[in-house]
Design a protein around this motif. Structure first.
Motif, PDB file in Angstrom:
ATOM      1  N   TYR A  55       0.828  -1.212   0.000  1.00 23.83           N
ATOM      2  CA  TYR A  55       0.000   0.000   0.000  1.00 23.83           C
ATOM      3  C   TYR A  55       0.864   1.264   0.000  1.00 23.83           C
ATOM      4  O   TYR A  55       0.542   2.252  -0.680  1.00 23.83           O
ATOM      5  CB  TYR A  55      -0.921   0.008   1.218  1.00 23.83           C
ATOM      6  CG  TYR A  55      -2.023  -1.014   1.177  1.00 23.83           C
ATOM      7  CD1 TYR A  55      -2.654  -1.342  -0.012  1.00 23.83           C
ATOM      8  CD2 TYR A  55      -2.445  -1.674   2.332  1.00 23.83           C
ATOM      9  CE1 TYR A  55      -3.667  -2.288  -0.057  1.00 23.83           C
ATOM     10  CE2 TYR A  55      -3.458  -2.618   2.298  1.00 23.83           C
ATOM     11  CZ  TYR A  55      -4.065  -2.926   1.108  1.00 23.83           C
ATOM     12  OH  TYR A  55      -5.075  -3.850   1.066  1.00 23.83           O
ATOM     13  N   GLN A  56       1.956   1.253   0.740  1.00 24.17           N
ATOM     14  CA  GLN A  56       2.838   2.415   0.782  1.00 24.17           C
ATOM     15  C   GLN A  56       3.457   2.696  -0.586  1.00 24.17           C
ATOM     16  O   GLN A  56       3.530   3.856  -1.016  1.00 24.17           O
ATOM     17  CB  GLN A  56       3.934   2.191   1.825  1.00 24.17           C
ATOM     18  CG  GLN A  56       3.442   2.241   3.267  1.00 24.17           C
ATOM     19  CD  GLN A  56       4.524   1.896   4.262  1.00 24.17           C
ATOM     20  OE1 GLN A  56       5.587   1.379   3.897  1.00 24.17           O
ATOM     21  NE2 GLN A  56       4.269   2.151   5.534  1.00 24.17           N
ATOM     22  N   LYS A  81      -3.497  10.493  -4.142  1.00 23.90           N
ATOM     23  CA  LYS A  81      -4.873  10.864  -3.848  1.00 23.90           C
ATOM     24  C   LYS A  81      -5.806   9.664  -3.778  1.00 23.90           C
ATOM     25  O   LYS A  81      -7.034   9.840  -3.755  1.00 23.90           O
ATOM     26  CB  LYS A  81      -5.384  11.842  -4.915  1.00 23.90           C
ATOM     27  CG  LYS A  81      -4.640  13.163  -4.924  1.00 23.90           C
ATOM     28  CD  LYS A  81      -5.234  14.131  -5.910  1.00 23.90           C
ATOM     29  CE  LYS A  81      -4.499  15.461  -5.902  1.00 23.90           C
ATOM     30  NZ  LYS A  81      -5.092  16.439  -6.842  1.00 23.90           N
ATOM     31  N   ASP A  82      -5.264   8.469  -3.735  1.00 21.02           N
ATOM     32  CA  ASP A  82      -6.085   7.259  -3.640  1.00 21.02           C
ATOM     33  C   ASP A  82      -6.466   7.049  -2.172  1.00 21.02           C
ATOM     34  O   ASP A  82      -5.732   6.439  -1.397  1.00 21.02           O
ATOM     35  CB  ASP A  82      -5.307   6.055  -4.175  1.00 21.02           C
ATOM     36  CG  ASP A  82      -6.212   4.858  -4.415  1.00 21.02           C
ATOM     37  OD1 ASP A  82      -7.358   4.868  -3.919  1.00 21.02           O
ATOM     38  OD2 ASP A  82      -5.777   3.912  -5.097  1.00 21.02           O
ATOM     39  N   ARG A  83      -7.618   7.556  -1.805  1.00 17.88           N
ATOM     40  CA  ARG A  83      -8.033   7.491  -0.400  1.00 17.88           C
ATOM     41  C   ARG A  83      -8.474   6.091   0.012  1.00 17.88           C
ATOM     42  O   ARG A  83      -8.404   5.734   1.183  1.00 17.88           O
ATOM     43  CB  ARG A  83      -9.169   8.486  -0.161  1.00 17.88           C
ATOM     44  CG  ARG A  83      -8.758   9.928  -0.400  1.00 17.88           C
ATOM     45  CD  ARG A  83      -9.878  10.887  -0.069  1.00 17.88           C
ATOM     46  NE  ARG A  83      -9.465  12.276  -0.261  1.00 17.88           N
ATOM     47  CZ  ARG A  83     -10.259  13.317  -0.046  1.00 17.88           C
ATOM     48  NH1 ARG A  83     -11.510  13.131   0.346  1.00 17.88           N
ATOM     49  NH2 ARG A  83      -9.807  14.547  -0.244  1.00 17.88           N
ATOM     50  N   THR A  84      -8.950   5.306  -0.938  1.00 24.95           N
ATOM     51  CA  THR A  84      -9.386   3.943  -0.609  1.00 24.95           C
ATOM     52  C   THR A  84      -8.209   3.099  -0.135  1.00 24.95           C
ATOM     53  O   THR A  84      -8.284   2.435   0.914  1.00 24.95           O
ATOM     54  CB  THR A  84     -10.038   3.306  -1.838  1.00 24.95           C
ATOM     55  OG1 THR A  84     -11.135   4.126  -2.271  1.00 24.95           O
ATOM     56  CG2 THR A  84     -10.558   1.920  -1.494  1.00 24.95           C
ATOM     57  N   HIS A  85      -7.115   3.118  -0.879  1.00 26.38           N
ATOM     58  CA  HIS A  85      -5.943   2.352  -0.469  1.00 26.38           C
ATOM     59  C   HIS A  85      -5.326   2.922   0.807  1.00 26.38           C
ATOM     60  O   HIS A  85      -4.758   2.171   1.611  1.00 26.38           O
ATOM     61  CB  HIS A  85      -4.909   2.340  -1.587  1.00 26.38           C
ATOM     62  CG  HIS A  85      -5.195   1.344  -2.657  1.00 26.38           C
ATOM     63  ND1 HIS A  85      -6.167   1.551  -3.618  1.00 26.38           N
ATOM     64  CD2 HIS A  85      -4.668   0.122  -2.920  1.00 26.38           C
ATOM     65  CE1 HIS A  85      -6.213   0.510  -4.422  1.00 26.38           C
ATOM     66  NE2 HIS A  85      -5.314  -0.378  -4.030  1.00 26.38           N
ATOM     67  N   LYS A  86      -5.420   4.226   1.001  1.00 28.88           N
ATOM     68  CA  LYS A  86      -4.908   4.813   2.240  1.00 28.88           C
ATOM     69  C   LYS A  86      -5.709   4.311   3.439  1.00 28.88           C
ATOM     70  O   LYS A  86      -5.143   4.017   4.504  1.00 28.88           O
ATOM     71  CB  LYS A  86      -4.994   6.334   2.157  1.00 28.88           C
ATOM     72  CG  LYS A  86      -4.380   7.033   3.361  1.00 28.88           C
ATOM     73  CD  LYS A  86      -4.392   8.540   3.188  1.00 28.88           C
ATOM     74  CE  LYS A  86      -3.742   9.222   4.393  1.00 28.88           C
ATOM     75  NZ  LYS A  86      -3.739  10.695   4.240  1.00 28.88           N
ATOM     76  N   ARG A  87      -7.011   4.183   3.277  1.00 38.57           N
ATOM     77  CA  ARG A  87      -7.856   3.665   4.356  1.00 38.57           C
ATOM     78  C   ARG A  87      -7.515   2.206   4.651  1.00 38.57           C
ATOM     79  O   ARG A  87      -7.406   1.806   5.808  1.00 38.57           O
ATOM     80  CB  ARG A  87      -9.330   3.796   3.967  1.00 38.57           C
ATOM     81  CG  ARG A  87     -10.305   3.214   4.976  1.00 38.57           C
ATOM     82  CD  ARG A  87     -11.736   3.529   4.573  1.00 38.57           C
ATOM     83  NE  ARG A  87     -12.681   2.861   5.438  1.00 38.57           N
ATOM     84  CZ  ARG A  87     -13.188   1.657   5.201  1.00 38.57           C
ATOM     85  NH1 ARG A  87     -12.824   1.003   4.103  1.00 38.57           N
ATOM     86  NH2 ARG A  87     -14.040   1.108   6.042  1.00 38.57           N
TER      87      ARG A  87
END
Length: 245
Positions: free
Chosen positions: A135-136, A144-150
């Motif tokens: 993910y990192q 800006k991919d908030r889904t993968h950040k979550r």
């Protein structure tokens, strides 16, 4: 579009010959020090130099392209196949998902208790570590991919809980897991939120209400004990009178 490009060059280079306003002319190229080059090419080349290409390190860099995929590395038949088939089944032709699967298995092999161990705390930590690093790497490119950040934050929270449990129960195994997987364990902060004046006043009010409720409950228990003692006194008197007769 041409007018905007001309204005940009005017700001960068300052006032110059009138040929700068004519796109595609040889005089424009000569005025910029590049004979025969058009104004549009000059602007495109200038824009291309401003791009910054950054290469981020990946956890999959240490995997050799000649290694076989996860499903074929333990087969004895692979020793008898030719080079073409072996190359097709190697990591050179593999997808990122297949490489990540092999990398996860390597991390699990470092910390597992036995060859049949598939669900211990150490194995779960190794699997979550591979996911977090994947993910990192994804977020370094797609910020800006908030889904993968979550998903990454959820995996980090899960791994923190498992590390905390392992540190409390078996500290030697905890140190081994951190050293083998390259994890740097940090203690959680004492307060998880910023202390503001409103939050402090609300907390003080809640504590005061809790104390008042505890006092009321203590007084109620005292009344119940006194009532129970009064009910028990007549019974004891009757018993004493019966024994005296």
């Amino acid at each position: 579009m041409t007018v905007m490009l001309g204005r940009a060059l005017w700001r960068l280079l300052g006032p110059g010959p009138s040929a700068l306003s004519v796109p595609g002319s040889r005089a424009a190229g000569a005025a910029l020090g590049r004979p025969g080059a058009s104004l549009v090419q000059t602007v495109q080349n200038y824009a291309s130099l401003s791009k910054k290409t950054r290469e981020f390190p990946s956890q999959l860099d240490d995997l050799s392209p000649s290694m076989l995929k996860m499903d074929y590395k333990d087969l004895e038949l692979m020793n008898k196949t030719n080079d073409v088939v072996r190359r097709l089944l190697s990591l050179e032709m593999a997808t990122r998902k297949e490489k990540l699967k092999l990398k996860t298995s390597q991390l699990v092999e470092k910390v597992r208790r036995s060859p049949s161990d598939v669900g211990s705390t150490e194995v779960q930590i190794a699997i979550l570590t591979a996911k977090i690093r994947n993910y990192q790497e994804h977020l370094q490119v797609h910020r800006k991919d908030r889904t993968h950040k979550r998903y990454m934050l959820m995996a980090i929270d899960r791994r923190k809980k498992l590390l905390k449990y392992l540190r409390r129960t078996r500290y030697d195994v905890f140190e081994n897991v951190c050293s083998q997987l390259g994890i740097q364990y940090t203690f959680p902060p004492e307060y998880y939120r910023k202390v503001t004046q409103r939050w402090a006043a609300k907390k003080a009010l809640c504590i005061r209400v809790f104390q008042e409720v505890q006092k009321l409950r203590a007084a109620e228990r005292q009344k119940q004990k006194a009532a129970a003692a009064e009910k028990a006194q007549p019974v004891s008197k009757e018993v004493n009178e019966g024994t005296a007769v």
